[in-house]
Design a protein around this motif. Sequence first.
Motif, PDB file in Angstrom:
ATOM      1  N   ASP A 232      19.427  59.370  41.463  1.00  0.00           N
ATOM      2  CA  ASP A 232      19.347  58.840  40.100  1.00  0.00           C
ATOM      3  C   ASP A 232      20.748  58.839  39.508  1.00  0.00           C
ATOM      4  O   ASP A 232      21.542  59.761  39.760  1.00  0.00           O
ATOM      5  CB  ASP A 232      18.410  59.670  39.233  1.00  0.00           C
ATOM      6  N   ILE A 233      21.050  57.834  38.726  1.00  0.00           N
ATOM      7  CA  ILE A 233      22.403  57.637  38.202  1.00  0.00           C
ATOM      8  C   ILE A 233      22.848  58.786  37.303  1.00  0.00           C
ATOM      9  O   ILE A 233      24.017  59.144  37.280  1.00  0.00           O
ATOM     10  CB  ILE A 233      22.508  56.282  37.442  1.00  0.00           C
ATOM     11  N   MET A 234      21.915  59.387  36.564  1.00  0.00           N
ATOM     12  CA  MET A 234      22.346  60.442  35.641  1.00  0.00           C
ATOM     13  C   MET A 234      22.304  61.838  36.267  1.00  0.00           C
ATOM     14  O   MET A 234      22.416  62.841  35.575  1.00  0.00           O
ATOM     15  CB  MET A 234      21.519  60.412  34.350  1.00  0.00           C
TER      16      MET A 234
ATOM     17  N   LEU B 222      14.746  60.913  37.330  1.00  0.00           N
ATOM     18  CA  LEU B 222      14.547  62.311  36.967  1.00  0.00           C
ATOM     19  C   LEU B 222      13.750  62.450  35.680  1.00  0.00           C
ATOM     20  O   LEU B 222      12.992  63.394  35.509  1.00  0.00           O
ATOM     21  CB  LEU B 222      15.901  63.004  36.811  1.00  0.00           C
ATOM     22  N   ASP B 223      13.917  61.503  34.760  1.00  0.00           N
ATOM     23  CA  ASP B 223      13.225  61.576  33.475  1.00  0.00           C
ATOM     24  C   ASP B 223      12.815  60.168  33.044  1.00  0.00           C
ATOM     25  O   ASP B 223      13.447  59.560  32.179  1.00  0.00           O
ATOM     26  CB  ASP B 223      14.127  62.219  32.422  1.00  0.00           C
ATOM     27  N   PRO B 224      11.733  59.642  33.644  1.00  0.00           N
ATOM     28  CA  PRO B 224      11.322  58.264  33.338  1.00  0.00           C
ATOM     29  C   PRO B 224      10.814  58.081  31.915  1.00  0.00           C
ATOM     30  O   PRO B 224      10.687  56.946  31.448  1.00  0.00           O
ATOM     31  CB  PRO B 224      10.204  57.999  34.352  1.00  0.00           C
ATOM     32  N   GLY B 225      10.537  59.190  31.210  1.00  0.00           N
ATOM     33  CA  GLY B 225      10.024  59.092  29.847  1.00  0.00           C
ATOM     34  C   GLY B 225      11.075  58.875  28.779  1.00  0.00           C
ATOM     35  O   GLY B 225      10.740  58.695  27.596  1.00  0.00           O
ATOM     36  N   LEU B 226      12.340  58.869  29.151  1.00  0.00           N
ATOM     37  CA  LEU B 226      13.396  58.657  28.162  1.00  0.00           C
ATOM     38  C   LEU B 226      13.314  57.265  27.555  1.00  0.00           C
ATOM     39  O   LEU B 226      12.980  56.295  28.236  1.00  0.00           O
ATOM     40  CB  LEU B 226      14.772  58.854  28.808  1.00  0.00           C
TER      41      LEU B 226
ATOM     42  N   ALA C 152       9.080  58.231  47.633  1.00  0.00           N
ATOM     43  CA  ALA C 152       9.550  59.602  47.443  1.00  0.00           C
ATOM     44  C   ALA C 152       8.364  60.547  47.235  1.00  0.00           C
ATOM     45  O   ALA C 152       8.291  61.622  47.857  1.00  0.00           O
ATOM     46  CB  ALA C 152      10.507  59.679  46.246  1.00  0.00           C
ATOM     47  N   ARG C 153       7.431  60.152  46.385  1.00  0.00           N
ATOM     48  CA  ARG C 153       6.237  60.985  46.157  1.00  0.00           C
ATOM     49  C   ARG C 153       5.463  61.186  47.451  1.00  0.00           C
ATOM     50  O   ARG C 153       5.023  62.300  47.754  1.00  0.00           O
ATOM     51  CB  ARG C 153       5.330  60.327  45.110  1.00  0.00           C
ATOM     52  N   ASN C 154       5.265  60.100  48.193  1.00  0.00           N
ATOM     53  CA  ASN C 154       4.497  60.178  49.437  1.00  0.00           C
ATOM     54  C   ASN C 154       5.129  61.127  50.448  1.00  0.00           C
ATOM     55  O   ASN C 154       4.429  61.735  51.270  1.00  0.00           O
ATOM     56  CB  ASN C 154       4.356  58.791  50.070  1.00  0.00           C
TER      57      ASN C 154
ATOM     58  N   SER D 238      10.816  65.684  45.528  1.00  0.00           N
ATOM     59  CA  SER D 238      10.670  65.954  44.095  1.00  0.00           C
ATOM     60  C   SER D 238      12.007  66.136  43.389  1.00  0.00           C
ATOM     61  O   SER D 238      12.053  66.307  42.167  1.00  0.00           O
ATOM     62  CB  SER D 238       9.811  67.201  43.874  1.00  0.00           C
ATOM     63  N   GLY D 239      13.085  66.138  44.142  1.00  0.00           N
ATOM     64  CA  GLY D 239      14.414  66.297  43.556  1.00  0.00           C
ATOM     65  C   GLY D 239      15.434  65.480  44.302  1.00  0.00           C
ATOM     66  O   GLY D 239      15.215  65.092  45.454  1.00  0.00           O
TER      67      GLY D 239
END
Length: 233
Positions: free
Chosen positions: A8-10, A43-47, A172-174, A178-179
């Motif tokens: 992830d970019i961030m 990492l934080d799709p809810g942002l 990734a989930r499959n 998780s990180g």
Amino acid sequence: MKIEIWSDIMCPFCYIGKNNFEQALQQLPFKEAVEVEWKSFQLDPGLDPEKTQNTIQYFKEKKGFPEAQASQMISQVAQMGKGAGIDFNFEKALITNTFSAHRLLHLAKKYNLSNEMEEALFIAHFIDGKNVGDTDVLVALAENLGIDKEEARKVVSSEELDYEVHQDIQEARNNGISGVPFFVLNGKYAVSGAQPVEVFKEALEQTYKETVNPFKDLSGGSGASCDADGCSI
């Protein structure tokens, strides 16, 4: 040999991991035989994609860390970055939703520029303090790499490549990832986290030995045999 990297970019450790991985790869005689594929992860799709926060704010509000603890963590990561040749500028970094940036990465993949785009996004976010959720910023990054700006704007502003981004995240989930960063080496081994250069080097060497050139010829190659061109004694 194919290396898949979820990132992830961030994520500062993704940037550190990228640099250490690339340093390791440059030391190997089979580096030209290695194909790297960058995979999307959030990492934080809810942002909120319309908002930004600085790093200290984010750790305080999202993670519940006291400011002193957040500052200490950022300082430690900055020191790790220096060891990997990165001068993080966390004071300027803007935390935001990275989904549109992942759309752009998938567009760059179409032109075999995903590695260059990954680097450009890391620099934009961690060094230059640019908003990697902003359409104009992303279009400018694409244009700098020779990608048509109108195509980039269309992709970043639409759902055209959303399926590809979601596919990476679901994969990734499959696979229980998780990180990030998370490196999958030729579908056989995995390396998780921003490991030191030597760890990447050893993992790449072992993977190459076992999956690309798995047999060691103990005969000296002088026995009678046949091949497509005929037989020899």
